[in-house]
Design an enzyme around this catalytic site. Structure first.
Site, short mmCIF file in Angstrom:
data_model
loop_
_atom_site.label_atom_id
_atom_site.label_comp_id
_atom_site.label_asym_id
_atom_site.label_seq_id
_atom_site.Cartn_x
_atom_site.Cartn_y
_atom_site.Cartn_z
N ASP A 33 -3.29 2.58 -12.93
CA ASP A 33 -2.07 2.86 -12.19
C ASP A 33 -1.63 4.29 -12.58
O ASP A 33 -2.09 4.82 -13.59
CB ASP A 33 -1.01 1.83 -12.59
N ASP B 109 2.09 6.03 -11.84
CA ASP B 109 3.48 6.22 -12.27
C ASP B 109 3.87 5.19 -13.33
O ASP B 109 3.76 3.99 -13.11
CB ASP B 109 4.42 6.12 -11.07
N GLU C 269 8.74 8.40 -13.33
CA GLU C 269 9.77 7.86 -12.43
C GLU C 269 11.15 8.48 -12.65
O GLU C 269 11.71 9.10 -11.75
CB GLU C 269 9.85 6.33 -12.57
N GLY D 25 6.66 2.25 -3.40
CA GLY D 25 6.51 3.13 -2.25
C GLY D 25 7.82 3.84 -1.95
O GLY D 25 8.87 3.20 -1.86
N GLY D 26 7.76 5.16 -1.83
CA GLY D 26 8.98 5.95 -1.64
C GLY D 26 9.69 5.66 -0.32
O GLY D 26 10.92 5.54 -0.29
N ARG E 92 11.17 2.30 -0.56
CA ARG E 92 12.30 2.30 -1.51
C ARG E 92 13.55 2.84 -0.83
O ARG E 92 14.65 2.32 -1.03
CB ARG E 92 11.92 3.13 -2.74
N HIS F 54 10.62 11.79 2.99
CA HIS F 54 9.65 11.48 1.94
C HIS F 54 8.73 12.67 1.69
O HIS F 54 8.40 12.99 0.53
CB HIS F 54 8.85 10.23 2.35
N ALA G 151 9.52 15.78 2.14
CA ALA G 151 10.34 16.78 1.43
C ALA G 151 10.46 16.41 -0.04
O ALA G 151 10.36 17.26 -0.94
CB ALA G 151 11.73 16.87 2.07
N THR H 97 0.56 3.18 -5.85
CA THR H 97 1.42 3.09 -4.68
C THR H 97 1.88 4.47 -4.23
O THR H 97 2.31 4.64 -3.10
CB THR H 97 2.64 2.24 -5.08
N SER I 60 1.87 8.56 -3.25
CA SER I 60 1.09 9.32 -2.28
C SER I 60 -0.03 10.10 -2.98
O SER I 60 0.14 10.54 -4.11
CB SER I 60 2.01 10.32 -1.57
C1 XBP Z 1 4.96 3.88 -8.23
C2 XBP Z 1 5.71 3.83 -6.98
C3 XBP Z 1 5.87 5.04 -6.16
C4 XBP Z 1 6.64 6.16 -6.83
C5 XBP Z 1 7.06 7.15 -5.81
O1 XBP Z 1 3.60 3.81 -7.97
O2 XBP Z 1 6.18 2.79 -6.61
O3 XBP Z 1 6.52 4.66 -5.01
O4 XBP Z 1 7.80 5.66 -7.42
O5 XBP Z 1 5.97 7.66 -5.13
P1 XBP Z 1 2.50 3.35 -9.08
P2 XBP Z 1 5.99 7.84 -3.53
O6 XBP Z 1 3.20 2.78 -10.27
O7 XBP Z 1 1.69 2.31 -8.35
O8 XBP Z 1 1.70 4.58 -9.41
O9 XBP Z 1 7.33 8.40 -3.20
O10 XBP Z 1 4.87 8.76 -3.22
O11 XBP Z 1 5.80 6.46 -2.96
MG MG Z 2 3.37 1.99 -12.28
#
Ligand code: XBP
Ligand code: MG
Length: 256
Positions: free
Chosen positions: A11, A13, A20, A54-55, A58, A84, A86, A125, A127
């Site tokens: 994973d 983030d 985050e 996902g942004g 979210r 998103h 931006a 999740t 981008s």
């Molecule tokens: C974490 C997420 C992502 C990020 C934001 O993904 O949920 O949505 O918070 O990224 P992971 P985006 O833990 O699976 O890596 O805005 O590009 O979605």
């Molecule tokens: Mg994560």
């Protein structure tokens, strides 16, 4: 006989880096301000919003739950997509300033796995451009090439906790789940990896430490470095102070 370990799937983030609170959250707020929106995501609110992966998803959840007064433009999907994009530009800019580093032990374990011929993949999740921004700035300029498969963002319609993004990674690695170990930091991520049949190691962080990681083979506070040993919350670390390849092999074999 159990399958030999062939690949590690990470994973991004919260697992590779604590992106985050100081990365994505800040970037969302900058994008909101630039679009003259009066939305502000403080650290506590963001903790609640993280239940949705996902942004774009979210932001939609935020409006449904906290800002029902917001009058949605006719092309609401297009509006969210532009906002998103931006946000992701702001995110890339923040990372290029070098303010977010990898979590302890991440570089060490990736390097050890590469040297041992263990294949690497990403399942996230976020981008794809955000993965690249993080890896290039925090790991190495060529770090995308360390990973044979980068499964990211909208390549599957159902994001974590659905297993789809892990199944996508396995399909492109051409490996069964039994030949891999997943690394996650969140309940949604753990459910996704477990749903794909993967032995899962969880490294918790401030946002996720009280979450439920049902089915995880090992739950630790970090991967650890020499001098900063791991705290084992669930599972058996065979007396090791850090999560190295030997421990990952042990957890994999025991978890099958
Ligand atoms: C974490 C997420 C992502 C990020 C934001 O993904 O949920 O949505 O918070 O990224 P992971 P985006 O833990 O699976 O890596 O805005 O590009 O979605
Ligand atoms: Mg994560």
């Amino acid at each position: 006989m159990s399958d030999a370990l062939k690949a590690l799937i990470f994973d991004v983030d919260g697992t590779l880096a604590d992106t985050e609170r100081d990365g994505h959250r800040v970037a969302f707020n900058l994008a909101f301000a630039a679009a003259s929106l009066d939305w502000v995501w403080d650290e506590a609110l963001y903790g609640d919003l993280l239940r949705v992966t996902g942004g774009k998803e979210r932001m939609r959840f935020f409006l449904d739950r906290y800002r029902t007064d917001f009058i949605r433009p006719i092309d609401f999907d297009g509006f969210l997509k532009a906002l998103h994009a931006a946000k992701n530009r702001e995110y890339a800019r923040l990372l290029s300033e070098g303010t977010i580093g990898l979590r302890p032990g991440v570089r060490r374990l990736l390097t050890e796995a590469r040297a041992a011929g263990i294949r690497l993949a990403i399942s996230t999740t976020t981008s794809p451009e955000n993965v690249e921004a993080l890896l290039a700035n925090a790991l190495a300029p060529d770090a995308m090439s360390w990973f044979e498969v980068v499964a990211a963002g909208d390549v599957v319609p159902a994001k974590k906790p659905a297993p789809d993004i892990y199944l996508y990674a396995l399909e492109h690695l051409r490996l069964p789940a039994s030949a891999c170990v997943a690394f996650e930091d969140s309940s949604n991520g753990c459910r996704s990896a477990r749903g794909a049949g993967l032995v899962t190691v969880v490294t918790t962080n401030d946002y996720t430490e009280h979450e439920n990681f049902e089915g995880a083979a090992l739950i630790v506070d970090q991967l650890g470095e020499i001098g900063t040993p791991i705290t084992v919350k669930v599972g058996e670390a065979a007396g090791r102070g850090l999560v190295d390849l030997a421990l990952v092999r042990h957890v994999h074999a025991a978890g099958l």
